[in-house]
Structures are given as C-alpha cells and as structure tokens.
Design an enzyme around this catalytic site. Structure first.
Site, PDB file in Angstrom:
ATOM      1  N   ASP A  74      41.478  -5.298  61.463  1.00 10.27           N
ATOM      2  CA  ASP A  74      41.918  -6.107  62.606  1.00 10.27           C
ATOM      3  C   ASP A  74      40.705  -6.614  63.383  1.00 10.27           C
ATOM      4  O   ASP A  74      39.611  -6.032  63.318  1.00 10.27           O
ATOM      5  CB  ASP A  74      42.876  -5.320  63.510  1.00 10.27           C
ATOM      6  CG  ASP A  74      42.232  -4.089  64.152  1.00 10.27           C
ATOM      7  OD1 ASP A  74      41.431  -3.428  63.476  1.00 10.27           O
ATOM      8  OD2 ASP A  74      42.536  -3.808  65.325  1.00 10.27           O
ATOM      9  N   GLU A 140      42.330  -0.920  65.426  1.00  8.19           N
ATOM     10  CA  GLU A 140      41.150  -0.333  66.053  1.00  8.19           C
ATOM     11  C   GLU A 140      40.830  -1.081  67.340  1.00  8.19           C
ATOM     12  O   GLU A 140      40.508  -0.488  68.356  1.00  8.19           O
ATOM     13  CB  GLU A 140      39.944  -0.390  65.105  1.00  8.19           C
ATOM     14  CG  GLU A 140      38.812   0.556  65.504  1.00  8.19           C
ATOM     15  CD  GLU A 140      37.835  -0.040  66.486  1.00  8.19           C
ATOM     16  OE1 GLU A 140      37.074   0.712  67.114  1.00  8.19           O
ATOM     17  OE2 GLU A 140      37.824  -1.271  66.654  1.00  8.19           O
TER      18      GLU A 140
HETATM   19 ZN   LIG Z   1      34.787  -2.626  65.085  1.00  5.70          ZN
END
Ligand SMILES: [Zn+2]
Length: 384
Positions: A74, A140
């Site tokens: 992501d 994340e």
């Molecule tokens: Zn990163």
C-alpha cells in the site's frame, strides 16, 4: 536471464494501491511468486470501524532456517496528481530514474527482494537451502491494524515460524548502503487536562484560570528525559496542541487541554515513563493546579535488535556490494518492525528515503540494481 527489479517495480507502481485499496498489487506478486514455486496464501483481515485489507504470505522450502522478507504494497495518496512531473501510477523511467508513488516506499524494495529471491532460486535449481518467505501487507500506511500485526499472528497459528526478518523500508539517508535500522524508538501519546473555575475576566479573583496552571505544567514537562543510550538518541517530549476552545474575550475558561507525543528510547518502559511524567507534573503543580492525564493506548514500544551474526552478515553483504560500511541507526518514526520483533530478530534495509511520500517520488534505476545485489548476497550468506 536474471529477474528484472525495474520491471517488477513498474508493474507494482501501476497498481493503484492507496490504503486500503489493493489495486491488484498482491495478485501480481502472487502470480510471480507462484510461478517460481512459492506456496502463496492470502488473508483478508477486518475489524469494526476499519476497512478490510488483503495480505499475502508466500513461502518456498520447508526446512529451517526461515528467512522472511516483510513489506507493504500500500502507498500514501499522491496528493494533487497534476503537481507530479511524472504520473504517480505510471511507473515511468526517465533519465535512469524510476518515478511513481511507492518507488522507494516501498514497492521498489519489494521488487528488489523478489528479483534477488528469484535469481537465488534459479541458481540453486529452484529450491533454497532452508526456507525463504515473504510477508506482504496492504495496511502499513493507514491504521496498520489489518496488516502485519494480524498477518504474523495468522501465520503463527498455522505453525509458521520465522528465524530472521528483513523489513524493506527505505532505511538509507543519502546512498544505498549508508544505513541499516536495527531498532526504533517507542511512541506514546498523552493528553493533559487542567481544570479551573470559569469566571468574568474582570474579576479573576472569583475564577481559577486553568491556562496559568497548564503553562506551569507544560514548562515542567519539557525538561530533558534522559541523555540517550548506547544505541539511541535522547528521548523527546513534544507538545502537539494546546486547546482552550474559548471564543469569548471576557471569559476565563474552565478548563485547558494540551496534547503531547513522546518518542522514547530503551531507558524507559511505557509504565515507567508515564510515572516519571506524572511525578514531574505533581512537583510542578505543588498542590495548586488541578489536572488529570489521559494516556492513549500505544502499540509502538521501543525495541532494538542487538548486534550479532545476523546484523554482521547484512553489514558484510553491503560492504561487499557497495564498499560502504552502513551505520546502525534507531532514528525515525515507527514501522512494522515493532510487530515483527515479537517473532524474530528484524533489521530494516531498503532504498534511499529522501523522496518518500513526496510529489515525484523516485529512485535511481542503479539503486534498485544495487539493492537487488545486496539482498542476493544477504540471502546467499544467510544460507551459506
Ligand atoms: Zn513504508
């Protein structure tokens, strides 16, 4: 023919994987890894109040040791796409630079490890000496609740064990090979509320202005927390907001609030740190300021992977490929390493972080080849 990290990185950048959207990035990786013989599994995690997020675990080999690479596909949003000189999801290569959101953070790093792993396997007839794994999350950059923390638990429940982990976050400051991250400071958020008594500003003797008390406590809490430790910079408390919410000019408010964040090193545990802050506030208040602390829950404790054979072999691989001896650093914000450290020793090494999260995020093509070569040497030395 060796695997091409640039082609892999470009394919990943073309997937619009802004958290929590997957954008096809994990499908692409699954296909690539499965063709090389990896057993690939996917796991979608969800929890009330958050968007479900897709994750991937791939493993080849069944023997120990299991060297795992961790990363995230992501990316943060591009912001105003018109501000980019090279479209954020095109994966353009211009003048030997690869452009796009995630080029360094961290689709580029994933591409380099995948290329290194494929080359290593091809040279060994398709099988590693132990096991080679990838833990790739799609959560994340967002809340990080449906990503690595759950993926690790999910894998452990299925009997997966990890011996050592490389997290591919952009760790280098100026050039590939200058820095390995071997730990991270902890992060703790708190709110301080001072209660007074509301009143007319012309009659302060009938009121108790909480702003006076808050200023006293803020001054006291900014004293140094420590002088640093062997591997860490000094801990640091920073106020991030001071609020009264008073729209009136002739009113003494009844309460005043301040928010703060502490980045702390290995001289503190969260409990001891809270006790220290509360003790300092108590001394400064001297019984005259009425206040309460509210501590927000934290999942970012300080950690450190101590020097030893694993770090030594990464350092040796970097020296061999670049001629540079990397600095071991614990600076910067938090990362998924804070979750991985509960399962196995982890180090962070990836591309150069300079353009991450910026407009025209980019990495020199040469850096991707250098990082691929370093990962390959780490894998070879690890299974030596
Ligand atoms: Zn990163």
């Amino acid at each position: 023919m060796s695997a091409d990290p640039i082609a892999i990185a470009r394919a990943l950048i073309r997937c619009r994987s802004i958290t929590p959207e997957g954008g096809g990035a994990l499908d692409y990786l699954q296909d690539l890894l499965a063709k090389a013989g990896f057993a690939v599994r996917r796991a979608t995690f969800a929890e009330p109040g958050t968007a479900p997020v897709d994750n991937l675990y791939a493993r080849i080999g069944s023997k120990k040791p299991n060297l795992v690479f961790a990363g995230h596909t992501d990316v943060v949003p591009p912001g105003d796409e018109k501000a980019w000189g090279h479209p954020p999801f095109a994966g353009e290569v211009v003048d030997d630079r690869l452009y796009g959101r995630g080029a360094v953070d961290m689709k580029g790093g994933i591409a380099c490890f995948v290329a290194a792993a494929l080359d290593h396997l091809a040279a060994r007839g398709g099988q590693p000496k132990g096991s080679l794994s990838l833990l790739i999350t799609g959560d994340e950059e967002g809340a990080a609740v449906n990503g690595t923390i759950k993926l690790l638990r999910w894998a452990a429940e299925r009997g997966e064990t990890f011996d050592h982990c490389i997290l591919g976050e952009p760790s280098n400051v100026e050039v590939v090979g200058d820095t390995i991250k071997t730990g991270r400071r902890g992060s703790l958020n708190g709110t301080l509320v001072v209660n007074g008594r509301q009143g007319h500003v012309a009659y302060p003797e009938r009121a108790d202005n909480p702003i006076r008390g808050l200023v006293t406590l803020i001054a006291a809490l900014q004293a140094p927390l420590d002088e640093g430790s062997e591997y860490f910079d000094p801990s640091h408390l920073e106020f991030t907001s001071v609020d009264v919410g008073n729209e009136t000019v002739n009113l003494i408010p009844g309460r005043a609030t301040a928010r703060f964040n502490i980045r702390y090193n290995d001289r503190h545990s969260p409990a001891a740190l809270k006790a220290l802050i509360e003790l300092r506030a108590k001394a400064a208040a001297a019984g005259r300021v009425h206040y309460v602390f509210d501590w927000q829950p934290s999942n970012a404790e300080v950690f450190m992977t101590k020097p030893g054979p694993f770090i030594d072999l990464a350092v040796a691989a970097i020296v061999e490929v670049t001629g540079r001896r990397p600095k071991l650093s614990t600076s910067g914000g938090t990362s998924d390493a804070r979750f991985i450290k509960d399962y196995c020793p982890v180090l962070e090494f990836g591309l150069v972080g300079q353009t991450m999260h910026q407009v025209d995020e980019s990495a020199p093509v040469a850096d991707l080849h250098t990082l691929t070569a370093i990962y390959r040497r780490i894998i070879e030395r690890y299974f030596g």
